[in-house]
Motif scaffolding. Structure first.
Motif, PDB file in Angstrom:
ATOM      1  N   PRO A 251      35.939  10.352 -11.581  1.00  0.00           N
ATOM      2  CA  PRO A 251      35.047  11.456 -11.945  1.00  0.00           C
ATOM      3  C   PRO A 251      35.635  12.237 -13.126  1.00  0.00           C
ATOM      4  O   PRO A 251      36.848  12.453 -13.202  1.00  0.00           O
ATOM      5  CB  PRO A 251      35.022  12.335 -10.687  1.00  0.00           C
ATOM      6  CG  PRO A 251      35.499  11.451  -9.574  1.00  0.00           C
ATOM      7  CD  PRO A 251      36.487  10.522 -10.221  1.00  0.00           C
TER       8      PRO A 251
ATOM      9  N   VAL B 192      38.147  15.135 -12.649  1.00  0.00           N
ATOM     10  CA  VAL B 192      39.502  14.957 -12.117  1.00  0.00           C
ATOM     11  C   VAL B 192      40.612  15.205 -13.143  1.00  0.00           C
ATOM     12  O   VAL B 192      41.555  15.963 -12.859  1.00  0.00           O
ATOM     13  CB  VAL B 192      39.645  13.565 -11.456  1.00  0.00           C
ATOM     14  CG1 VAL B 192      41.114  13.206 -11.238  1.00  0.00           C
ATOM     15  CG2 VAL B 192      38.895  13.532 -10.126  1.00  0.00           C
ATOM     16  N   PRO B 193      40.567  14.585 -14.332  1.00  0.00           N
ATOM     17  CA  PRO B 193      41.720  14.748 -15.228  1.00  0.00           C
ATOM     18  C   PRO B 193      42.064  16.190 -15.573  1.00  0.00           C
ATOM     19  O   PRO B 193      43.246  16.564 -15.496  1.00  0.00           O
ATOM     20  CB  PRO B 193      41.325  13.922 -16.462  1.00  0.00           C
ATOM     21  CG  PRO B 193      40.394  12.876 -15.921  1.00  0.00           C
ATOM     22  CD  PRO B 193      39.610  13.587 -14.857  1.00  0.00           C
TER      23      PRO B 193
ATOM     24  N   LEU C  51      43.828  17.743 -12.551  1.00  0.00           N
ATOM     25  CA  LEU C  51      45.169  17.233 -12.319  1.00  0.00           C
ATOM     26  C   LEU C  51      46.145  17.736 -13.381  1.00  0.00           C
ATOM     27  O   LEU C  51      47.311  18.015 -13.085  1.00  0.00           O
ATOM     28  CB  LEU C  51      45.152  15.696 -12.262  1.00  0.00           C
ATOM     29  CG  LEU C  51      45.932  15.112 -11.090  1.00  0.00           C
ATOM     30  CD1 LEU C  51      45.615  15.792  -9.782  1.00  0.00           C
ATOM     31  CD2 LEU C  51      45.693  13.624 -10.973  1.00  0.00           C
TER      32      LEU C  51
ATOM     33  N   LEU D 298      49.434  19.738 -12.365  1.00  0.00           N
ATOM     34  CA  LEU D 298      50.774  19.354 -12.805  1.00  0.00           C
ATOM     35  C   LEU D 298      51.459  20.506 -13.520  1.00  0.00           C
ATOM     36  O   LEU D 298      52.545  20.933 -13.131  1.00  0.00           O
ATOM     37  CB  LEU D 298      50.708  18.150 -13.749  1.00  0.00           C
ATOM     38  CG  LEU D 298      50.425  16.781 -13.147  1.00  0.00           C
ATOM     39  CD1 LEU D 298      50.495  15.715 -14.234  1.00  0.00           C
ATOM     40  CD2 LEU D 298      51.425  16.445 -12.042  1.00  0.00           C
ATOM     41  N   HIS D 299      50.832  20.986 -14.580  1.00  0.00           N
ATOM     42  CA  HIS D 299      51.552  21.911 -15.453  1.00  0.00           C
ATOM     43  C   HIS D 299      51.576  23.344 -14.937  1.00  0.00           C
ATOM     44  O   HIS D 299      52.633  23.967 -14.894  1.00  0.00           O
ATOM     45  CB  HIS D 299      50.967  21.846 -16.870  1.00  0.00           C
ATOM     46  CG  HIS D 299      51.324  20.566 -17.560  1.00  0.00           C
ATOM     47  ND1 HIS D 299      52.562  20.332 -18.084  1.00  0.00           N
ATOM     48  CD2 HIS D 299      50.608  19.424 -17.769  1.00  0.00           C
ATOM     49  CE1 HIS D 299      52.606  19.119 -18.614  1.00  0.00           C
ATOM     50  NE2 HIS D 299      51.428  18.547 -18.431  1.00  0.00           N
TER      51      HIS D 299
ATOM     52  N   TRP E 229      52.244  23.051 -10.264  1.00  0.00           N
ATOM     53  CA  TRP E 229      53.559  22.534  -9.903  1.00  0.00           C
ATOM     54  C   TRP E 229      54.617  23.001 -10.914  1.00  0.00           C
ATOM     55  O   TRP E 229      55.618  23.631 -10.556  1.00  0.00           O
ATOM     56  CB  TRP E 229      53.497  21.009  -9.798  1.00  0.00           C
ATOM     57  CG  TRP E 229      54.807  20.313  -9.534  1.00  0.00           C
ATOM     58  CD1 TRP E 229      56.002  20.883  -9.131  1.00  0.00           C
ATOM     59  CD2 TRP E 229      55.065  18.913  -9.641  1.00  0.00           C
ATOM     60  NE1 TRP E 229      56.957  19.911  -8.985  1.00  0.00           N
ATOM     61  CE2 TRP E 229      56.417  18.700  -9.294  1.00  0.00           C
ATOM     62  CE3 TRP E 229      54.279  17.814 -10.008  1.00  0.00           C
ATOM     63  CZ2 TRP E 229      56.999  17.425  -9.299  1.00  0.00           C
ATOM     64  CZ3 TRP E 229      54.850  16.547 -10.001  1.00  0.00           C
ATOM     65  CH2 TRP E 229      56.192  16.360  -9.656  1.00  0.00           C
ATOM     66  N   GLY E 230      54.393  22.708 -12.191  1.00  0.00           N
ATOM     67  CA  GLY E 230      55.420  22.956 -13.200  1.00  0.00           C
ATOM     68  C   GLY E 230      55.809  24.421 -13.313  1.00  0.00           C
ATOM     69  O   GLY E 230      56.989  24.757 -13.344  1.00  0.00           O
TER      70      GLY E 230
ATOM     71  N   GLY F  72      39.930   8.594  -5.720  1.00  0.00           N
ATOM     72  CA  GLY F  72      41.088   7.953  -6.344  1.00  0.00           C
ATOM     73  C   GLY F  72      41.751   6.949  -5.425  1.00  0.00           C
ATOM     74  O   GLY F  72      41.586   7.001  -4.207  1.00  0.00           O
TER      75      GLY F  72
ATOM     76  N   VAL G  11      49.604  17.044  -1.581  1.00  0.00           N
ATOM     77  CA  VAL G  11      48.872  18.023  -2.382  1.00  0.00           C
ATOM     78  C   VAL G  11      48.188  17.413  -3.609  1.00  0.00           C
ATOM     79  O   VAL G  11      47.004  17.638  -3.846  1.00  0.00           O
ATOM     80  CB  VAL G  11      49.811  19.178  -2.805  1.00  0.00           C
ATOM     81  CG1 VAL G  11      49.115  20.116  -3.768  1.00  0.00           C
ATOM     82  CG2 VAL G  11      50.286  19.937  -1.571  1.00  0.00           C
ATOM     83  N   LEU G  12      48.945  16.626  -4.405  1.00  0.00           N
ATOM     84  CA  LEU G  12      48.333  16.070  -5.616  1.00  0.00           C
ATOM     85  C   LEU G  12      47.072  15.290  -5.282  1.00  0.00           C
ATOM     86  O   LEU G  12      46.029  15.445  -5.904  1.00  0.00           O
ATOM     87  CB  LEU G  12      49.315  15.131  -6.332  1.00  0.00           C
ATOM     88  CG  LEU G  12      50.498  15.741  -7.082  1.00  0.00           C
ATOM     89  CD1 LEU G  12      51.221  14.654  -7.855  1.00  0.00           C
ATOM     90  CD2 LEU G  12      50.037  16.830  -8.025  1.00  0.00           C
ATOM     91  N   SER G  13      47.178  14.430  -4.274  1.00  0.00           N
ATOM     92  CA  SER G  13      46.036  13.594  -3.910  1.00  0.00           C
ATOM     93  C   SER G  13      44.896  14.425  -3.334  1.00  0.00           C
ATOM     94  O   SER G  13      43.722  14.132  -3.564  1.00  0.00           O
ATOM     95  CB  SER G  13      46.450  12.538  -2.893  1.00  0.00           C
ATOM     96  OG  SER G  13      47.572  11.830  -3.341  1.00  0.00           O
TER      97      SER G  13
ATOM     98  N   CYS H 248      43.138  16.132  -6.153  1.00  0.00           N
ATOM     99  CA  CYS H 248      42.375  15.126  -6.894  1.00  0.00           C
ATOM    100  C   CYS H 248      41.064  14.820  -6.155  1.00  0.00           C
ATOM    101  O   CYS H 248      39.989  14.781  -6.758  1.00  0.00           O
ATOM    102  CB  CYS H 248      43.245  13.871  -7.017  1.00  0.00           C
ATOM    103  SG  CYS H 248      42.487  12.543  -7.917  1.00  0.00           S
TER     104      CYS H 248
END
Lengths: 416, 416
Positions: free
Chosen positions: A46, A49-50, A53, A57-58, A61-62, A233, A286-288, A291
């Protein structure tokens, strides 16, 4: 009835132009030059999603680091994403959790369901059920000292008449993953419960593909995956549904710290969280989960009845194209012709299924096959077009009629 | 011994300049203005992760679609990523699998381990073990009709002398997650096995933080998580290790289709895959696995003995700073002073731990706390500097000495 490729093309164009969900296709990033009829195995990416995500990530999490468990709602993700799935399967909030794999959810839920009928000694499963469902029914039964009966859904009423008072749980899927046959969830649920059994539905091939009305049907338990029609995913988290009336009593066997009533209290003894929450096991993926959550936004303004109507139009057109274009080429449709008995796929039996699937793939038509002789084509009304269907069947006709495939190729098919 | 803040600063700078792993810090995307001492709860974002995940999303999932199960090695990811973890825990290839959560892996492995000692009736766990380990030991024991003994590692030899012939499995962690105490894995493994028991180590706080030599120590089973010192992301997949000598006989209770010897054969009966492969359960969480795999590249040229040396230098310096800067402010270090008894964290007891942790966080120093009174600071020699440590302790001194925190605040701490 139209019988020429030209008129089929006109009909496909007309059906696509009128499709109420036609605008949803652009919510997926579909590759050019590919007809994708395997979304019932792995949904496509979809577009939502990008960017999500990237943010996860940034920024989460980051930059947020450990603080994001609270600041970005990571801790609540299993329940929050679960409720978003719940909307698609007719579950009011607070009864659905997302996380883990379907197999793990199934083990937990089936064990808990069987334990709610301690005076009963049998689990019923479908001999044609997806292997993990059968294997785990055997495992749970063996662990609890129960027997397993493999009864086809059509034979359930007769079986229940014979030994229904011994059946603890009936664990079925509404859609046969090979043939695409759709069983009558309402009738089977009623029959099982009338015999005093609980029902557990595996919704892997139903969630997101057709309206499922768990609460309205009074279903007890359900599980399903996030990576087929939900397009969450590869290996996306699964989900579990536990009807509210079982919340006080169900006891999943995996008592991980996440399912504790006070997980950060670090208590000596396990005290199950209220409600479906005790179905949480370990730290959530979490990531999944995020997503999958982003992927579910595809459904935000989509009515599942429209999805179902679109799906039936696509599978009906597929069967029609098969009739017109594949006549005499050795194909036998095994998906029922009656709309009310069709899931969201068309399966064709052919002795050279494996070689044909490979030849199709080489030409950009991606379906899949199930050993030994089934070609399987999934449609998803959110992105599949009638033109896709016509292209696929036309391609299959050309390959078969010209012998442009390896008839001696054989293999076992791909992932679920 | 240096005793002034100025000389501590010089010492920190010198130690950082000489740190053999100093160049590794740039492999992490650490936020500006933050001293991150909670990598033992959630490792920071490795720079290698975002480009890999971008590729996984667009090229592998988006374009490759279902074909990527083979074309991009998704199917093999649990074993491949498992082996990469294996290198960090002293496991030769073919004995480690990545996937699921630690709790799920623990349930599977502990059940299988206990079943390998059918003539024994006890599981031994640590009363100070992380809750999920204790809860699942109780759950597995209850399921198998076993008893549970909660024995501190220091008391294990005495316990084994008394009833060692009844102990099936000893399930411990090498590092106490609250105090940071490091137990003697070799001695405990030997003691348990001499009594005829199997050992299962939970490596959550050890993998990636110090050299673990599972094969060399003859360990039977191990599990661990991917999101602490392995920095695989929030809720990253866990791992399980099964020593080769148990491969023929171990039988995990969750017989999901992924652990079948021929998963695409769609067989009637479950036939376990050879080796550690039968530890696979459901469809693997591909996105999370590939994220963990990318994160593990941080370790590619890193020697874990150097990580250990760096970690001891950091925790040693932390304890020294504590002595110099926090004297008389009510702190009691509970992490052992002897290097060989220290994991990769420093824990300080203080009655106002919760309020202090919040005040630290507000100033950009992120540690965590465990109820009721432990401040916990994790170091990771891959990115933590001695300057970070000095900043944290200096900040703690200022907050405490000036009373710049809420002494009445209390709470339960964060995620693991």
């Amino acid at each position: 009835m139209t019988t020429t490729p030209t008129s089929l093309a006109g009909r496909a164009a007309g059906l696509d132009a009128d499709a109420p969900l036609g605008h949803v296709r652009e919510r997926f990033l579909l590759p050019q030059g590919v007809v994708y009829l395997d979304g019932n195995s792995l949904g496509p990416l979809p577009a939502a999603v990008p960017p999500v995500l990237e943010d996860v990530l940034h920024r989460q999490w980051g930059t947020g680091l450990i603080r994001s468990w609270n600041d970005h709602g990571w801790w609540d993700a299993p329940a929050r994403v679960g409720d978003r799935v719940g909307r698609l399967i007719g579950a009011a909030p607070g009864q659905t959790l997302a996380g883990d794999s379907t197999s793990v959810q199934l083990y937990n839920a089936l064990s808990a369901a069987a334990a709610l009928r301690p005076d009963r000694s049998l689990l019923v499963t479908d001999p044609d059920h997806f292997p993990t469902d059968r294997y785990l029914a055997d495992a749970v039964a063996s662990r609890l000292g129960l027997g397993v009966r493999r009864i086809r859904p059509a034979d359930l009423p007769g079986h229940l008449a014979a030994e229904g008072d011994r059946v603890a749980v009936v664990a079925y899927s509404p859609v046969d993953y090979r043939t695409g046959e759709l069983h009558d969830m309402a009738a089977l649920t009623r029959a099982a419960q009338r015999a005093g059994a609980l029902v557990l539905w595996d919704l892997c091939h139903a969630a997101g593909a057709l309206p499922v009305r768990l609460d309205a049907l009074g279903v007890d338990f359900a599980v399903g995956c996030g990576y087929k029609f939900l397009s969450g995913g590869p290996g996306a988290p699964a989900f579990v549904y536990v009807a509210r009336r079982h919340h006080a009593d169900w006891r999943p066997p995996m008592t991980g710290w996440n399912g504790h009533a006070d997980p950060f209290g670090l208590h000596e003894e396990y005290l199950p969280a209220p409600g479906v929450g005790r179905g949480r096991i370990g730290t959530p993926p979490v990531l999944s989960l995020l997503c999958l959550e982003a992927a579910l936004s595809v459904f935000d303004d989509v009515d599942l009845d429209q999805v179902r109507a679109g799906s039936l139009s696509l599978t009906g057109f597929f069967l029609h194209c098969t009739e017109v274009l594949l006549d005499g080429l050795g194909f036998e449709p095994v998906t029922p012709a009656e709309p009310e008995r069709r899931g969201s796929q068309v399966s064709l039996r052919h002795p050279h299924a494996f070689g044909l699937a490979r030849a199709l793939e080489a030409r950009g038509v991606i379906g899949d096959m199930r050993a030994p002789d089934l070609l399987r084509f999934g449609v998803n009304a959110l992105f599949t077009t009638h033109q896709d269907v016509l292209t696929a069947v036309t391609c299959l006709r050309e390959i078969t009629a010209t012998g442009a495939y390896d008839p001696s190729a054989h293999g076992a098919g791909g992932v679920t």
